[in-house]
Design a protein around this motif. Structure first.
Motif, PDB file in Angstrom:
ATOM      1  N   ASN A  16       0.929  -1.290   0.050  1.00 49.78           N
ATOM      2  CA  ASN A  16       0.089  -0.061  -0.211  1.00 49.78           C
ATOM      3  C   ASN A  16       1.212   0.954  -0.052  1.00 49.78           C
ATOM      4  N   ALA A  17      -0.076   2.021  -0.078  1.00 55.19           N
ATOM      5  CA  ALA A  17       1.305   3.762  -0.431  1.00 55.19           C
ATOM      6  C   ALA A  17       1.654   3.965   1.452  1.00 55.19           C
ATOM      7  N   GLU A  18       1.484   3.892   2.056  1.00 63.97           N
ATOM      8  CA  GLU A  18       1.862   3.797   3.605  1.00 63.97           C
ATOM      9  C   GLU A  18       3.726   3.002   3.377  1.00 63.97           C
ATOM     10  N   GLU A  19       3.155   1.563   3.090  1.00 67.92           N
ATOM     11  CA  GLU A  19       4.326   0.374   3.297  1.00 67.92           C
ATOM     12  C   GLU A  19       5.416   1.472   1.938  1.00 67.92           C
ATOM     13  N   ILE A  20       4.537   2.378   1.151  1.00 69.92           N
ATOM     14  CA  ILE A  20       5.831   2.200  -0.436  1.00 69.92           C
ATOM     15  C   ILE A  20       6.695   4.069   0.477  1.00 69.92           C
ATOM     16  N   SER A  21       5.723   4.641   1.163  1.00 72.93           N
ATOM     17  CA  SER A  21       6.157   5.772   1.879  1.00 72.93           C
ATOM     18  C   SER A  21       7.568   5.608   2.742  1.00 72.93           C
ATOM     19  N   ASP A  22       7.095   4.734   3.730  1.00 67.39           N
ATOM     20  CA  ASP A  22       7.952   4.400   4.886  1.00 67.39           C
ATOM     21  C   ASP A  22       9.060   2.936   4.559  1.00 67.39           C
ATOM     22  N   THR A  23       8.674   2.799   3.400  1.00 60.91           N
ATOM     23  CA  THR A  23      10.330   2.051   3.160  1.00 60.91           C
ATOM     24  C   THR A  23      11.300   2.644   1.953  1.00 60.91           C
ATOM     25  N   LEU A  24      10.573   3.703   1.431  1.00 63.26           N
ATOM     26  CA  LEU A  24      11.687   4.383   0.426  1.00 63.26           C
ATOM     27  C   LEU A  24      11.864   5.573   1.066  1.00 63.26           C
ATOM     28  N   ARG A  25      10.895   6.302   2.247  1.00 60.21           N
ATOM     29  CA  ARG A  25      11.120   7.542   3.294  1.00 60.21           C
ATOM     30  C   ARG A  25      10.906   8.464   2.246  1.00 60.21           C
ATOM     31  N   ILE A  26      10.506   8.325   1.310  1.00 63.33           N
ATOM     32  CA  ILE A  26       9.588   9.881   0.617  1.00 63.33           C
ATOM     33  C   ILE A  26       8.221   9.539   1.125  1.00 63.33           C
ATOM     34  N   ALA A  27       7.979  11.176   1.298  1.00 56.58           N
ATOM     35  CA  ALA A  27       6.520  12.442   1.354  1.00 56.58           C
ATOM     36  C   ALA A  27       5.233  11.115   0.597  1.00 56.58           C
ATOM     37  N   ARG A  28       4.336  10.930   1.471  1.00 58.50           N
ATOM     38  CA  ARG A  28       2.754  10.603   0.711  1.00 58.50           C
ATOM     39  C   ARG A  28       1.992  11.224   0.115  1.00 58.50           C
ATOM     40  N   SER A  29       2.476  12.118  -0.500  1.00 58.64           N
ATOM     41  CA  SER A  29       2.152  13.049  -1.178  1.00 58.64           C
ATOM     42  C   SER A  29       2.897  12.866  -2.826  1.00 58.64           C
ATOM     43  N   ASN A  30       4.742  12.307  -2.212  1.00 58.97           N
ATOM     44  CA  ASN A  30       4.924  12.068  -3.730  1.00 58.97           C
ATOM     45  C   ASN A  30       4.803  10.454  -3.862  1.00 58.97           C
ATOM     46  N   THR A  31       4.070   9.780  -3.074  1.00 59.05           N
ATOM     47  CA  THR A  31       3.903   8.268  -3.477  1.00 59.05           C
ATOM     48  C   THR A  31       3.006   8.499  -4.286  1.00 59.05           C
TER      49      THR A  31
END
Length: 186
Positions: free
Chosen positions: A50-65
């Protein structure tokens, strides 16, 4: 505001290197680094994320994700998939390499080749009517149009070749020249 969490998932070194390298390559191809990194992460993932896992894993902002996922969906390189018991959207990448190549080629054709064909068609017509243009400029515009149209035709032909045969053709590489007549420059 950039929202970075400290709950980043630790990826194996090889996965980290792949994701970082894919992001760098994406930048060289004119694709946003985050888009390319998300694609790489989903490509290597053994389950939908999910988007949260992607953001957390890559350490990028959720809006960017979120924006990057929309772009990848537009390219049809990822898809939304349901996960039992979770209402959030989850994503997985296309893992068939020929499908991925085909979708990237189609997207690039639509964004780059098709507008070039249309613009060159207009330029060629204008050059034919314009008495002020030199013969050199006119012939070069026509030559460029012929070249781009030939590339477009070749692309259309290659996309109609079944994937297995296309892979055989790719693997043949320059060996295919043995089946072609000799040209003037040989």
């Amino acid at each position: 505001m950039t929202e970075i969490t400290d709950s980043a998932v630790q990826l194996p070194i090889a996965v980290q290197q792949f994701v970082l390298h894919w992001g760098e390559m994406g930048g060289q191809w004119g694709v946003n680094r985050s888009v390319a990194q998300i694609h790489a992460l989903l490509y290597l993932s053994d389950r939908p994320l999910n988007a949260e896992e992607i953001s957390d894993t890559l350490r990028i902002a959720r809006s960017n994700t979120s924006n990057s996922l929309k772009e990848l969906l537009g390219w049809k390189l990822i898809r939304r998939v349901p996960v039992m018991g979770d209402r959030r959207d989850h994503y997985e990448a296309e893992v068939d390499l020929m499908q991925m190549l085909t979708r990237i080629a189609q997207g690039r054709k639509e964004r780059e080749i098709d507008p070039a064909v249309a613009a060159l068609r207009v330029c060629t017509e204008e050059a034919k009517r314009d008495a002020a243009i030199s013969d050199t400029a006119r012939s070069r515009i026509v030559a460029m149009q012929d070249f781009v149209v030939t590339i477009d035709d070749w692309y259309q032909q290659m996309m109609s070749v079944p994937p297995g045969r296309l892979m055989t053709l790719i693997r043949l590489g320059k060996k295919i020249l043995a089946f072609l007549p000799k040209g003037k420059s040989e």
